[in-house]
Design a protein around this motif. Structure first.
Motif, PDB file in Angstrom:
ATOM      1  N   THR A  23       0.829  -1.191   0.000  1.00 43.31           N
ATOM      2  CA  THR A  23       0.000   0.000   0.000  1.00 43.31           C
ATOM      3  C   THR A  23       0.864   1.241   0.000  1.00 43.31           C
ATOM      4  O   THR A  23       0.358   2.335   0.008  1.00 43.31           O
ATOM      5  CB  THR A  23      -0.956   0.028   1.194  1.00 43.31           C
ATOM      6  OG1 THR A  23      -0.247  -0.440   2.314  1.00 43.31           O
ATOM      7  CG2 THR A  23      -2.170  -0.834   0.945  1.00 43.31           C
ATOM      8  N   TYR A  78     -18.453  -6.504  -8.636  1.00 46.63           N
ATOM      9  CA  TYR A  78     -17.183  -7.188  -8.892  1.00 46.63           C
ATOM     10  C   TYR A  78     -17.148  -7.659 -10.336  1.00 46.63           C
ATOM     11  O   TYR A  78     -18.185  -7.940 -10.930  1.00 46.63           O
ATOM     12  CB  TYR A  78     -17.044  -8.427  -8.003  1.00 46.63           C
ATOM     13  CG  TYR A  78     -16.748  -8.171  -6.563  1.00 46.63           C
ATOM     14  CD1 TYR A  78     -16.235  -6.954  -6.127  1.00 46.63           C
ATOM     15  CD2 TYR A  78     -16.967  -9.175  -5.621  1.00 46.63           C
ATOM     16  CE1 TYR A  78     -15.971  -6.737  -4.796  1.00 46.63           C
ATOM     17  CE2 TYR A  78     -16.699  -8.968  -4.278  1.00 46.63           C
ATOM     18  CZ  TYR A  78     -16.203  -7.744  -3.864  1.00 46.63           C
ATOM     19  OH  TYR A  78     -15.934  -7.543  -2.551  1.00 46.63           O
TER      20      TYR A  78
ATOM     21  N   ILE B  96     -18.942   2.432  -3.474  1.00 48.46           N
ATOM     22  CA  ILE B  96     -18.420   1.607  -4.561  1.00 48.46           C
ATOM     23  C   ILE B  96     -18.524   0.122  -4.241  1.00 48.46           C
ATOM     24  O   ILE B  96     -18.761  -0.698  -5.121  1.00 48.46           O
ATOM     25  CB  ILE B  96     -16.963   2.025  -4.853  1.00 48.46           C
ATOM     26  CG1 ILE B  96     -16.980   3.343  -5.618  1.00 48.46           C
ATOM     27  CG2 ILE B  96     -16.227   0.967  -5.641  1.00 48.46           C
ATOM     28  CD1 ILE B  96     -15.647   3.922  -5.848  1.00 48.46           C
ATOM     29  N   ARG B  97     -18.376  -0.197  -2.959  1.00 56.02           N
ATOM     30  CA  ARG B  97     -18.451  -1.605  -2.578  1.00 56.02           C
ATOM     31  C   ARG B  97     -19.867  -2.156  -2.632  1.00 56.02           C
ATOM     32  O   ARG B  97     -20.055  -3.355  -2.621  1.00 56.02           O
ATOM     33  CB  ARG B  97     -17.889  -1.796  -1.170  1.00 56.02           C
ATOM     34  CG  ARG B  97     -16.387  -2.011  -1.145  1.00 56.02           C
ATOM     35  CD  ARG B  97     -15.965  -2.500   0.208  1.00 56.02           C
ATOM     36  NE  ARG B  97     -16.249  -1.507   1.232  1.00 56.02           N
ATOM     37  CZ  ARG B  97     -15.375  -0.600   1.630  1.00 56.02           C
ATOM     38  NH1 ARG B  97     -14.175  -0.596   1.141  1.00 56.02           N
ATOM     39  NH2 ARG B  97     -15.698   0.292   2.541  1.00 56.02           N
ATOM     40  N   LYS B 167      -4.684   1.962  -4.861  1.00 55.80           N
ATOM     41  CA  LYS B 167      -3.646   0.967  -4.593  1.00 55.80           C
ATOM     42  C   LYS B 167      -2.552   1.488  -3.669  1.00 55.80           C
ATOM     43  O   LYS B 167      -2.053   0.765  -2.820  1.00 55.80           O
ATOM     44  CB  LYS B 167      -3.010   0.530  -5.906  1.00 55.80           C
ATOM     45  CG  LYS B 167      -3.830  -0.488  -6.657  1.00 55.80           C
ATOM     46  CD  LYS B 167      -3.008  -1.042  -7.789  1.00 55.80           C
ATOM     47  CE  LYS B 167      -3.668  -2.261  -8.397  1.00 55.80           C
ATOM     48  NZ  LYS B 167      -2.998  -2.634  -9.640  1.00 55.80           N
ATOM     49  N   TYR B 168      -2.132   2.722  -3.890  1.00 55.72           N
ATOM     50  CA  TYR B 168      -1.009   3.257  -3.122  1.00 55.72           C
ATOM     51  C   TYR B 168      -1.431   4.514  -2.381  1.00 55.72           C
ATOM     52  O   TYR B 168      -1.671   5.549  -2.989  1.00 55.72           O
ATOM     53  CB  TYR B 168       0.165   3.594  -4.039  1.00 55.72           C
ATOM     54  CG  TYR B 168       0.645   2.419  -4.836  1.00 55.72           C
ATOM     55  CD1 TYR B 168       1.311   1.364  -4.215  1.00 55.72           C
ATOM     56  CD2 TYR B 168       0.425   2.351  -6.199  1.00 55.72           C
ATOM     57  CE1 TYR B 168       1.741   0.279  -4.944  1.00 55.72           C
ATOM     58  CE2 TYR B 168       0.848   1.266  -6.937  1.00 55.72           C
ATOM     59  CZ  TYR B 168       1.512   0.234  -6.300  1.00 55.72           C
ATOM     60  OH  TYR B 168       1.920  -0.839  -7.025  1.00 55.72           O
ATOM     61  N   ARG B 169      -1.487   4.405  -1.070  1.00 56.48           N
ATOM     62  CA  ARG B 169      -1.977   5.543  -0.297  1.00 56.48           C
ATOM     63  C   ARG B 169      -0.929   6.648  -0.105  1.00 56.48           C
ATOM     64  O   ARG B 169      -1.212   7.684   0.455  1.00 56.48           O
ATOM     65  CB  ARG B 169      -2.484   5.068   1.067  1.00 56.48           C
ATOM     66  CG  ARG B 169      -3.642   4.078   0.978  1.00 56.48           C
ATOM     67  CD  ARG B 169      -4.845   4.728   0.330  1.00 56.48           C
ATOM     68  NE  ARG B 169      -5.779   3.756  -0.206  1.00 56.48           N
ATOM     69  CZ  ARG B 169      -6.831   3.287   0.440  1.00 56.48           C
ATOM     70  NH1 ARG B 169      -7.095   3.701   1.653  1.00 56.48           N
ATOM     71  NH2 ARG B 169      -7.606   2.413  -0.123  1.00 56.48           N
ATOM     72  N   ASP B 170       0.280   6.407  -0.602  1.00 54.46           N
ATOM     73  CA  ASP B 170       1.309   7.457  -0.516  1.00 54.46           C
ATOM     74  C   ASP B 170       0.995   8.602  -1.462  1.00 54.46           C
ATOM     75  O   ASP B 170       1.497   9.709  -1.300  1.00 54.46           O
ATOM     76  CB  ASP B 170       2.681   6.934  -0.946  1.00 54.46           C
ATOM     77  CG  ASP B 170       3.139   5.767  -0.125  1.00 54.46           C
ATOM     78  OD1 ASP B 170       2.293   4.931   0.195  1.00 54.46           O
ATOM     79  OD2 ASP B 170       4.333   5.695   0.176  1.00 54.46           O
ATOM     80  N   ILE B 171       0.201   8.294  -2.492  1.00 59.93           N
ATOM     81  CA  ILE B 171      -0.004   9.252  -3.576  1.00 59.93           C
ATOM     82  C   ILE B 171      -0.473  10.612  -3.061  1.00 59.93           C
ATOM     83  O   ILE B 171      -0.045  11.647  -3.558  1.00 59.93           O
ATOM     84  CB  ILE B 171      -1.029   8.701  -4.584  1.00 59.93           C
ATOM     85  CG1 ILE B 171      -0.488   7.413  -5.214  1.00 59.93           C
ATOM     86  CG2 ILE B 171      -1.346   9.697  -5.668  1.00 59.93           C
ATOM     87  CD1 ILE B 171       0.787   7.601  -5.998  1.00 59.93           C
ATOM     88  N   LYS B 261     -12.651  -1.626 -12.847  1.00 58.82           N
ATOM     89  CA  LYS B 261     -13.284  -2.925 -12.615  1.00 58.82           C
ATOM     90  C   LYS B 261     -12.980  -3.464 -11.234  1.00 58.82           C
ATOM     91  O   LYS B 261     -13.759  -4.216 -10.663  1.00 58.82           O
ATOM     92  CB  LYS B 261     -12.739  -3.925 -13.647  1.00 58.82           C
ATOM     93  CG  LYS B 261     -13.484  -3.942 -14.939  1.00 58.82           C
ATOM     94  CD  LYS B 261     -13.106  -5.192 -15.726  1.00 58.82           C
ATOM     95  CE  LYS B 261     -12.049  -4.873 -16.774  1.00 58.82           C
ATOM     96  NZ  LYS B 261     -11.576  -6.027 -17.502  1.00 58.82           N
ATOM     97  N   TYR B 262     -11.806  -3.139 -10.727  1.00 59.22           N
ATOM     98  CA  TYR B 262     -11.361  -3.745  -9.474  1.00 59.22           C
ATOM     99  C   TYR B 262     -11.437  -2.795  -8.285  1.00 59.22           C
ATOM    100  O   TYR B 262     -10.969  -3.124  -7.206  1.00 59.22           O
ATOM    101  CB  TYR B 262      -9.935  -4.284  -9.647  1.00 59.22           C
ATOM    102  CG  TYR B 262      -9.851  -5.226 -10.821  1.00 59.22           C
ATOM    103  CD1 TYR B 262     -10.468  -6.479 -10.754  1.00 59.22           C
ATOM    104  CD2 TYR B 262      -9.223  -4.854 -12.003  1.00 59.22           C
ATOM    105  CE1 TYR B 262     -10.434  -7.341 -11.840  1.00 59.22           C
ATOM    106  CE2 TYR B 262      -9.181  -5.713 -13.088  1.00 59.22           C
ATOM    107  CZ  TYR B 262      -9.789  -6.953 -13.000  1.00 59.22           C
ATOM    108  OH  TYR B 262      -9.777  -7.802 -14.067  1.00 59.22           O
ATOM    109  N   ALA B 264     -13.968  -2.020  -6.470  1.00 59.75           N
ATOM    110  CA  ALA B 264     -14.808  -2.531  -5.386  1.00 59.75           C
ATOM    111  C   ALA B 264     -14.048  -3.479  -4.473  1.00 59.75           C
ATOM    112  O   ALA B 264     -14.283  -3.520  -3.275  1.00 59.75           O
ATOM    113  CB  ALA B 264     -16.040  -3.230  -5.955  1.00 59.75           C
ATOM    114  N   GLU B 265     -13.121  -4.252  -5.029  1.00 59.93           N
ATOM    115  CA  GLU B 265     -12.409  -5.197  -4.173  1.00 59.93           C
ATOM    116  C   GLU B 265     -11.127  -4.626  -3.591  1.00 59.93           C
ATOM    117  O   GLU B 265     -10.612  -5.144  -2.604  1.00 59.93           O
ATOM    118  CB  GLU B 265     -12.124  -6.500  -4.921  1.00 59.93           C
ATOM    119  CG  GLU B 265     -11.470  -6.333  -6.266  1.00 59.93           C
ATOM    120  CD  GLU B 265     -11.628  -7.580  -7.129  1.00 59.93           C
ATOM    121  OE1 GLU B 265     -10.727  -8.406  -7.087  1.00 59.93           O
ATOM    122  OE2 GLU B 265     -12.653  -7.711  -7.822  1.00 59.93           O
ATOM    123  N   ASN B 266     -10.610  -3.561  -4.212  1.00 59.14           N
ATOM    124  CA  ASN B 266      -9.335  -3.011  -3.722  1.00 59.14           C
ATOM    125  C   ASN B 266      -9.499  -1.830  -2.778  1.00 59.14           C
ATOM    126  O   ASN B 266      -8.607  -1.549  -1.997  1.00 59.14           O
ATOM    127  CB  ASN B 266      -8.472  -2.573  -4.903  1.00 59.14           C
ATOM    128  CG  ASN B 266      -7.927  -3.753  -5.684  1.00 59.14           C
ATOM    129  OD1 ASN B 266      -7.756  -4.833  -5.123  1.00 59.14           O
ATOM    130  ND2 ASN B 266      -7.684  -3.570  -6.951  1.00 59.14           N
TER     131      ASN B 266
END
Lengths: 394, 267
Positions: A23, A78, B96-97, B167-171, B261-262, B264-266
């Protein structure tokens, strides 16, 4: 295809769970050239099913069986890993009631917001507004903020909006649990109407009562797989069996927990002992091997307790009780042996033991769950001990 | 195709999301919506006092206060869209989920509240311009196009950043630093003529934000502004900022589409 509402073919969904989640960018850069290792978790495995138009279709399964994942795949939230979902007709986009409800907004604003999420514009919502509020029986509360609503009121409001959705297929994830009986009765009527209008409803639940009451057919899902599609009563029977089967599986042994001190240590590499006792065994012997590093004071107390599977302590002993001598002078490898009368009914027992200073201020060595005793005997659990009893007839 | 994207449903959703944002922003404040005009007005007054009265930057430069304000307004428009856009997908994670809505609507809704803010700010700038006796010429007609250019640039970046942020919370921290650096690398507080090194001037103006802000000042405030056109004398280099914007927007859109597409899961 004409009377099919939802067709699912060979549907699989796999989640990638990275062993170490990247992350942060730094770890992604640092590990850039290293091969990423994933643990793949298969949430759904090769599911195929068909739901007919106008059907009230139930999906039942234990927690983590994959039923909610299936619903999310049907809803298009999904993306499938493999396989296809074919939807014939329009589909509600949500799987839960009150999605997007904002506690800081008034009931009125939330109706419009929720309506927009279902695809209604302001004009359409204004036309429906009165009906929604009336159905939810919340006329007096619409200008209050949603955070002041009770959970039942929120569900009523959400439900009232959701049933306005003009879609042919409704997806619902355990929604009927809240609300008083009066409101539930109204829900039933609505469902009945929806069915009359040839609308299709998919309900996911692990509540067998809900399923039996509403559904025409039920799919049982366990361990990511579709086990069976059947009539509600039969599916519930199967589901109950699966649940029972799970209970019969032995719960794993409890974890050994060690508290050591500078005076005494458990011998390295000790594995929790598993002792079996039959009905014939008059005594149970439990050994506690340890290494004494320093001499312990004369008034050191040794203690042992035995718990049953329900975590009730059914037996306890300390050296204080009977003024038993317990002196530890010689350092080095030692072994303490407890010999206890076999008074236990059938079952599994967990043993804690240790020794302490007299005032219990210092723990020299304490071992929790260091031995497990399996007792055979009369299959009777109503009583906690079998006390040796002598019968004398005069 | 576009018509499909902007279907009645999506438009209704977009409108409601923007409305909710606005309602929540001024909730509980006594002056309410008045703050959206009052806030920039007060901030501009401070800047005016500090830079024009105390530091005396841009002395002898025609209409410098308006020139300065316009730059700041355009930059904060850019910075607001990108930083709000960046966190918008993660911020709406619970939505989103649980519901299938077009993901891009979320990005667009977060940018629209910035557009509304920009329009309100521009009203304040216009008031300043009138007081400063700025002459309006026909070149002002370019202004909407330049605003559109900035909007497309910022939107492209938002699409890219928001998908990456899942994906990357540093952004978010990195982008904050980049914005701060960009603020000083772009001729906002200083006129570009202050940079006398010609090569450096050329490099600075290649930044799409510098080009857009300078063009805007040229069209709305004073034709003494140095623009990309002026720096490169109609050489093909002057198209580089537009090429950057086009490629950022297309790359952002493609990346967002692939990742959406992803979400919701990420998320």
């Amino acid at each position: 295809m004409d009377d099919t509402a939802i067709k699912v073919e060979n549907l699989s969904k796999t989640f990638k769970l990275p062993h170490e989640k990247y992350t942060s960018l730094k770890s992604a850069f640092v590990n850039f050239y290293r091969k990423r290792t994933y643990e793949t978790q298969r949430a759904l495995d090769d599911i195929s099913l068909e739901i007919k138009k106008g059907e009230f279709f139930g999906i039942i399964g234990r927690n983590g069986s994959g039923k909610s994942t299936l619903l999310k795949l049907l809803a298009g939230i999904y993306a499938p890993t493999r396989g296809t979902v074919t939807i014939n007709g329009s589909l509600t986009p949500f799987i839960e009631l009150g999605v997007g409800f904002n506690p800081e907004l008034s009931g009125r604003d939330n109706v419009y917001l929720n309506g927009a999420l279902l695809g209604f514009n302001r004009k359409q919502m204004r036309a429906m507004y009165k009906d929604i509020v009336e159905f939810a029986e919340l006329e007096k509360f619409m200008d209050q903020k949603l955070k002041n609503y009770s959970s039942g009121m929120q569900v009523r409001l959400a439900f009232s909006i959701a049933i306005r959705a003009q879609s042919d297929i409704l997806l619902l994830d355990e929604v009927l649990a809240v609300g008083d009986s009066n409101f539930r009765q109204k829900c039933m009527e609505v469902f009945h109407d929806l069915k009359e209008n040839n609308r299709t409803i998919v309900l996911v639940s692990h509540d067998t009562v809900q399923i039996e009451r509403f559904c025409d057919r039920v799919a049982v899902i366990d361990n990511s797989k579709l086990i069976k599609i059947d009539l509600p009563s039969k599916a519930i029977e199967l589901y109950d069996e699966i649940n029972k089967g799970e209970e019969l599986h032995e719960t794993p042994s409890r974890k050994l927990k060690i508290t050591e001190s500078d005076e005494a240590r458990l011998i390295p590499g000790y594995k929790p002992a598993s002792i079996e006792a039959t009905l014939k065994d008059k005594e149970i012997t439990i050994n506690l091997p340890f290494r004494l590093i320093r001499k312990l004071p004369e008034d050191t107390v040794a203690a042992i307790t035995i718990e049953n599977e329900e975590a009730h302590t059914i037996y306890a002993y300390t050296t204080e009780q009977d003024n038993d001598k317990f002196e530890l002078k010689n350092t080095g490898r030692r072994q303490l042996t407890f010999t206890i009368a076999n008074v236990f009914p059938e079952g599994r027992y967990f043993v804690d033991a240790g020794f302490f200073s007299k005032d219990r201020a210092i723990t020299f060595l304490k071992l929790e769950n260091f031995a497990e005793v399996k007792c055979e005997g009369l299959p009777q659990k109503e009583w906690l001990i079998r006390a040796p009893t002598k019968l004398h007839l005069k | 195709m576009i018509g499909n994207y902007f279907s009645k449903k999506n438009r209704a959703l977009l409108a409601e999301l923007v409305r909710t944002d606005f309602k929540l922003r001024y909730q509980g404040s006594v002056l309410g919506y008045a703050w959206s005009l009052l806030r920039p007005l007060l901030l501009f007054l401070i800047l005016y006092v500090v830079f024009v009265q105390f530091l005396k930057i841009g002395q002898g430069f025609p209409h410098f206060p308006v020139y300065l304000l316009l730059g700041i307004v355009l930059w904060s428009f850019f910075s607001e869209i990108t930083s709000q856009g960046l966190s918008s997908i993660v911020g709406r994670g619970s939505l989103i989920r649980k519901i299938r809505i077009p993901r891009w609507v979320i990005i667009l809704s977060s940018s629209i509240s910035a557009v509304i803010n920009l329009l309100l700010n521009l009203i304040v700038v216009a008031v300043f311009a009138v007081f400063n006796q700025v002459e309006f010429t026909s070149s002002l007609l370019w202004a909407p196009l330049i605003l559109l250019e900035i909007y497309i640039f910022a939107l492209g970046l938002s699409l890219f950043l928001s998908a990456l942020y899942v994906k990357y919370r540093d952004i978010s921290f990195i982008w904050e630093v980049i914005l701060q650096a960009g603020f000083y690398l772009t001729p906002i507080l200083y006129p570009l003529s202050l940079i006398t090194h010609l090569t450096l001037q050329k490099i600075i103006i290649l930044n799409p934000m510098a080009q857009a802000i300078q063009d805007m000042r040229y069209s709305a405030v004073t034709q003494e502004t140095i623009t990309a056109y002026g720096v490169f004398n109609s050489g093909w280099y002057r198209f580089i900022p537009f090429a950057i914007i086009a490629s950022v927007f297309i790359a952002g859109l493609l990346f967002f589409k692939a990742e959406a597409k992803y979400f919701a899961e990420n998320v």
